[in-house]
Design a protein around this motif. Sequence first.
Motif, PDB file in Angstrom:
ATOM      1  N   TYR A  80       0.827  -1.209   0.000  1.00 23.18           N
ATOM      2  CA  TYR A  80       0.000   0.000   0.000  1.00 23.18           C
ATOM      3  C   TYR A  80       0.858   1.255   0.000  1.00 23.18           C
ATOM      4  O   TYR A  80       0.432   2.315  -0.445  1.00 23.18           O
ATOM      5  N   ASN A  81       2.129   1.148   0.464  1.00 25.97           N
ATOM      6  CA  ASN A  81       2.964   2.356   0.448  1.00 25.97           C
ATOM      7  C   ASN A  81       3.217   2.827  -0.984  1.00 25.97           C
ATOM      8  O   ASN A  81       3.402   4.026  -1.217  1.00 25.97           O
ATOM      9  N   THR A  82       3.173   1.902  -1.953  1.00 26.06           N
ATOM     10  CA  THR A  82       3.312   2.322  -3.357  1.00 26.06           C
ATOM     11  C   THR A  82       2.029   3.023  -3.834  1.00 26.06           C
ATOM     12  O   THR A  82       2.089   3.898  -4.696  1.00 26.06           O
ATOM     13  N   VAL A 255     -12.917  -9.523  10.035  1.00 26.69           N
ATOM     14  CA  VAL A 255     -13.852  -8.618   9.350  1.00 26.69           C
ATOM     15  C   VAL A 255     -13.418  -8.521   7.892  1.00 26.69           C
ATOM     16  O   VAL A 255     -12.238  -8.286   7.601  1.00 26.69           O
ATOM     17  N   VAL A 256     -14.378  -8.717   6.988  1.00 21.15           N
ATOM     18  CA  VAL A 256     -14.128  -8.643   5.543  1.00 21.15           C
ATOM     19  C   VAL A 256     -15.306  -7.909   4.898  1.00 21.15           C
ATOM     20  O   VAL A 256     -16.243  -7.492   5.598  1.00 21.15           O
ATOM     21  N   SER A 257     -15.273  -7.759   3.559  1.00 19.64           N
ATOM     22  CA  SER A 257     -16.365  -6.994   2.933  1.00 19.64           C
ATOM     23  C   SER A 257     -17.066  -7.725   1.793  1.00 19.64           C
ATOM     24  O   SER A 257     -17.763  -7.094   0.998  1.00 19.64           O
ATOM     25  N   ARG A 320      -9.455   6.135  10.455  1.00 22.23           N
ATOM     26  CA  ARG A 320     -10.553   7.030  10.813  1.00 22.23           C
ATOM     27  C   ARG A 320     -11.927   6.344  10.785  1.00 22.23           C
ATOM     28  O   ARG A 320     -12.730   6.510  11.680  1.00 22.23           O
ATOM     29  N   GLU A 321     -12.189   5.538   9.770  1.00 20.49           N
ATOM     30  CA  GLU A 321     -13.541   4.967   9.655  1.00 20.49           C
ATOM     31  C   GLU A 321     -13.850   3.957  10.750  1.00 20.49           C
ATOM     32  O   GLU A 321     -15.013   3.768  11.104  1.00 20.49           O
ATOM     33  N   THR A 322     -12.834   3.282  11.275  1.00 25.13           N
ATOM     34  CA  THR A 322     -13.099   2.181  12.209  1.00 25.13           C
ATOM     35  C   THR A 322     -12.563   2.422  13.619  1.00 25.13           C
ATOM     36  O   THR A 322     -12.918   1.682  14.539  1.00 25.13           O
ATOM     37  N   SER A 341      -3.544   4.184   8.806  1.00 22.72           N
ATOM     38  CA  SER A 341      -4.785   4.972   8.778  1.00 22.72           C
ATOM     39  C   SER A 341      -5.260   5.103   7.339  1.00 22.72           C
ATOM     40  O   SER A 341      -5.356   6.202   6.801  1.00 22.72           O
ATOM     41  N   THR A 342      -5.585   3.982   6.713  1.00 20.86           N
ATOM     42  CA  THR A 342      -5.915   4.006   5.288  1.00 20.86           C
ATOM     43  C   THR A 342      -7.037   4.992   4.974  1.00 20.86           C
ATOM     44  O   THR A 342      -6.985   5.696   3.974  1.00 20.86           O
ATOM     45  N   SER A 343      -8.057   5.060   5.845  1.00 24.29           N
ATOM     46  CA  SER A 343      -9.219   5.903   5.526  1.00 24.29           C
ATOM     47  C   SER A 343      -9.102   7.308   6.119  1.00 24.29           C
ATOM     48  O   SER A 343     -10.049   8.091   6.022  1.00 24.29           O
ATOM     49  N   THR A 364       2.548   0.946  16.170  1.00 19.05           N
ATOM     50  CA  THR A 364       3.604   0.046  15.715  1.00 19.05           C
ATOM     51  C   THR A 364       3.851   0.302  14.236  1.00 19.05           C
ATOM     52  O   THR A 364       2.976   0.803  13.525  1.00 19.05           O
ATOM     53  N   HIS A 365       5.052  -0.004  13.796  1.00 21.91           N
ATOM     54  CA  HIS A 365       5.447   0.304  12.422  1.00 21.91           C
ATOM     55  C   HIS A 365       6.407  -0.787  11.981  1.00 21.91           C
ATOM     56  O   HIS A 365       7.234  -1.261  12.783  1.00 21.91           O
ATOM     57  N   PHE A 366       6.313  -1.223  10.767  1.00 21.96           N
ATOM     58  CA  PHE A 366       7.075  -2.344  10.193  1.00 21.96           C
ATOM     59  C   PHE A 366       7.578  -3.313  11.273  1.00 21.96           C
ATOM     60  O   PHE A 366       6.803  -3.825  12.082  1.00 21.96           O
TER      61      PHE A 366
HETATM   62  P1  NAP Z   1      -4.766  -4.043   1.717  1.00 24.60           P
HETATM   63  O1  NAP Z   1      -4.166  -5.251   1.101  1.00 24.60           O
HETATM   64  O2  NAP Z   1      -5.472  -3.059   0.858  1.00 24.60           O
HETATM   65  O3  NAP Z   1      -5.748  -4.559   2.857  1.00 24.60           O
HETATM   66  C1  NAP Z   1      -6.458  -3.682   3.653  1.00 24.60           C
HETATM   67  C2  NAP Z   1      -7.821  -4.271   3.993  1.00 24.60           C
HETATM   68  O4  NAP Z   1      -8.461  -3.337   4.851  1.00 24.60           O
HETATM   69  C3  NAP Z   1      -8.710  -4.455   2.793  1.00 24.60           C
HETATM   70  O5  NAP Z   1      -8.635  -5.789   2.342  1.00 24.60           O
HETATM   71  C4  NAP Z   1     -10.086  -4.106   3.311  1.00 24.60           C
HETATM   72  O6  NAP Z   1     -10.785  -5.302   3.628  1.00 24.60           O
HETATM   73  C5  NAP Z   1      -9.849  -3.380   4.619  1.00 24.60           C
HETATM   74  N1  NAP Z   1     -10.345  -2.008   4.557  1.00 24.60           N
HETATM   75  C6  NAP Z   1     -10.020  -1.049   3.655  1.00 24.60           C
HETATM   76  N2  NAP Z   1     -10.706   0.078   3.920  1.00 24.60           N
HETATM   77  C7  NAP Z   1     -11.461  -0.183   5.017  1.00 24.60           C
HETATM   78  C8  NAP Z   1     -12.400   0.575   5.754  1.00 24.60           C
HETATM   79  N3  NAP Z   1     -12.685   1.850   5.434  1.00 24.60           N
HETATM   80  N4  NAP Z   1     -13.005  -0.015   6.805  1.00 24.60           N
HETATM   81  C9  NAP Z   1     -12.749  -1.296   7.132  1.00 24.60           C
HETATM   82  N5  NAP Z   1     -11.869  -2.063   6.465  1.00 24.60           N
HETATM   83  C10 NAP Z   1     -11.232  -1.507   5.409  1.00 24.60           C
HETATM   84  O7  NAP Z   1      -3.665  -3.203   2.487  1.00 24.60           O
HETATM   85  P2  NAP Z   1      -2.574  -3.670   3.554  1.00 24.60           P
HETATM   86  O8  NAP Z   1      -1.351  -4.070   2.840  1.00 24.60           O
HETATM   87  O9  NAP Z   1      -3.203  -4.630   4.488  1.00 24.60           O
HETATM   88  O10 NAP Z   1      -2.298  -2.285   4.270  1.00 24.60           O
HETATM   89  C11 NAP Z   1      -3.322  -1.665   5.009  1.00 24.60           C
HETATM   90  C12 NAP Z   1      -2.816  -0.330   5.537  1.00 24.60           C
HETATM   91  O11 NAP Z   1      -1.714  -0.546   6.390  1.00 24.60           O
HETATM   92  C13 NAP Z   1      -2.331   0.633   4.457  1.00 24.60           C
HETATM   93  O12 NAP Z   1      -2.700   1.952   4.813  1.00 24.60           O
HETATM   94  C14 NAP Z   1      -0.825   0.492   4.507  1.00 24.60           C
HETATM   95  O13 NAP Z   1      -0.134   1.639   4.036  1.00 24.60           O
HETATM   96  C15 NAP Z   1      -0.606   0.249   5.979  1.00 24.60           C
HETATM   97  N6  NAP Z   1       0.601  -0.500   6.319  1.00 24.60           N
HETATM   98  C16 NAP Z   1       1.440   0.019   7.268  1.00 24.60           C
HETATM   99  C17 NAP Z   1       2.572  -0.667   7.606  1.00 24.60           C
HETATM  100  C18 NAP Z   1       3.521  -0.106   8.609  1.00 24.60           C
HETATM  101  O14 NAP Z   1       4.615  -0.619   8.760  1.00 24.60           O
HETATM  102  N7  NAP Z   1       3.189   0.918   9.345  1.00 24.60           N
HETATM  103  C19 NAP Z   1       2.877  -1.876   6.991  1.00 24.60           C
HETATM  104  C20 NAP Z   1       1.966  -2.411   6.069  1.00 24.60           C
HETATM  105  C21 NAP Z   1       0.837  -1.705   5.735  1.00 24.60           C
HETATM  106  P3  NAP Z   1     -12.358  -5.497   3.423  1.00 24.60           P
HETATM  107  O15 NAP Z   1     -12.795  -4.539   2.343  1.00 24.60           O
HETATM  108  O16 NAP Z   1     -12.477  -6.935   3.045  1.00 24.60           O
HETATM  109  O17 NAP Z   1     -12.970  -5.210   4.757  1.00 24.60           O
END
Ligand code: NAP
Length: 444
Positions: A80-82, A255-257, A320-322, A341-343, A364-366
């Motif tokens: 997601y960072n990309t 939780v999934v969608s 934010r959303e959750t 904080s994707t949303s 927490t981070h990486f």
């Molecule tokens: P991903 O593959 O897109 O998975 C995220 C999941 O979150 C989706 O499958 C979706 O599942 C769910 N989601 C998305 N928007 C949502 C919402 N508004 N409410 C509830 N669920 C929601 O991404 P990822 O690789 O898991 O990364 C997720 C986030 O973590 C990104 O922002 C990324 O940048 C961050 N991240 C941070 C680190 C770090 O080291 N700090 C490392 C990895 C990732 P459903 O639609 O099925 O519910």
Amino acid sequence: MKHIVDAVLSEDTSPQEFNSLPVPDNYRGAVVLAAESEMFAGMATRDKDPAKALHIREVPTPDIGPDEVLVAVMASSINYNTVWTSIFEPLPTFGFLQRYAATVPGAEKHDQPFHVVGSDLSGVVLRTGGAVRSVKPGDRVVAHCLNVELTHPDGHDDSMLDPEQRIWGFETNYGGLGELALVKANQLMPKPAHLTWEEAAASGLVHSTAYRQLVSANGAHMKQGDVVLIWGAAGGLGSYATQLVLNGGGIPVCVVSSPRKAELVRSMGAELVIDRSAEGLRFWSDEHTQNQREWKRFGGLVRELTGGEDPDIVFEHPGRETFGASVYVARRGGTIVTCASTSGYEHVYDNRHLWMRLKRIVGTHFANYREAWEANRLIAKGMVHPTLSTVYGLDDIGEAVSEVHANRHDGKVGVLCLAPQADLGVTDPETRERHLPQLTRFRI
Ligand code: NAP
């Protein structure tokens, strides 16, 4: 690059032969361009299309510093960072590259008008810097994305606390989405022998992150029997979190969608699943107001599944959303552990639910160097499996990243870089055969 690919595919190329392979002056990489950083100005996040900002370009092969390694990248994956880099949110990444170049001797080469992105790879070591002893040309490797200097005392208990901590391919240049990549030697770990190149490249970033977030004492330090609420349980982070909770004797509430994603998490062994779309969960009544009745309804859905128990741990990243709901549903004394904080990063929660019920929020981070190795070890032992769903060619990088941005993917999306086709790179077919159903369950 053909001579490099041939050398990798022939499988009996010696380290000396790898070391004498000519390294091209340029290579093809997936880049964003500083000149285009403003291209989405004024647009809503959801309307910004990563495919417009990502280009495949010839870039100059960087010099190798004493502690660095040049890797021939067979495969990578989309993180997601990309997505963030290619929509220039929350900031264009060129500022990170400039700061790195300005503060760390030898890092000047990272400040370029292009940014080669990508924070995962599997591949083969081509060249090593003069001080490198841990790997040699020809070694088959995967990379974790922790880039640290460790010249400051703060990083020596936990390398994530190094003031010069960066995420490779996000805050540094020459990342994994290209034919070659530049890494620090201590980012490289052995490639799990039973995996294809694209499977091996899928796990590094998300699995290590989920490991620290859930298992490590630096995160939630999960114990047997813990109820763990996992947002996005079929996504990148969540598909590994689900496996870690099941392996560690915890009880995941996933939780999934969609029904398809519900089926995927069930296929991993999770029994308690909430489809947030089918339930119509909406925690915000409007942009400014959260609906606490909806938090309560969500808590009720969790209790229905767990026989009345609240989560010991909430695995947070949607933001934010959750977040308000996550703080509310955690049990008394429970932990909300967040890495993203994707949303939206301005979270709103009712603090009474936190302090009166003695909950904690852990950021927490990486993962530190050791946590990333422990996570890779679990993959190599076949105790956690990559959740690769689809595989793109490097030329289709824009489409691959757009799929992730639009949440149309499952698990992890892979990218073939130098690998001429999928399904190559396995050197332990017996172990692979044993785990084949788990290795292919996310494949579309
Ligand atoms: P991903 O593959 O897109 O998975 C995220 C999941 O979150 C989706 O499958 C979706 O599942 C769910 N989601 C998305 N928007 C949502 C919402 N508004 N409410 C509830 N669920 C929601 O991404 P990822 O690789 O898991 O990364 C997720 C986030 O973590 C990104 O922002 C990324 O940048 C961050 N991240 C941070 C680190 C770090 O080291 N700090 C490392 C990895 C990732 P459903 O639609 O099925 O519910």
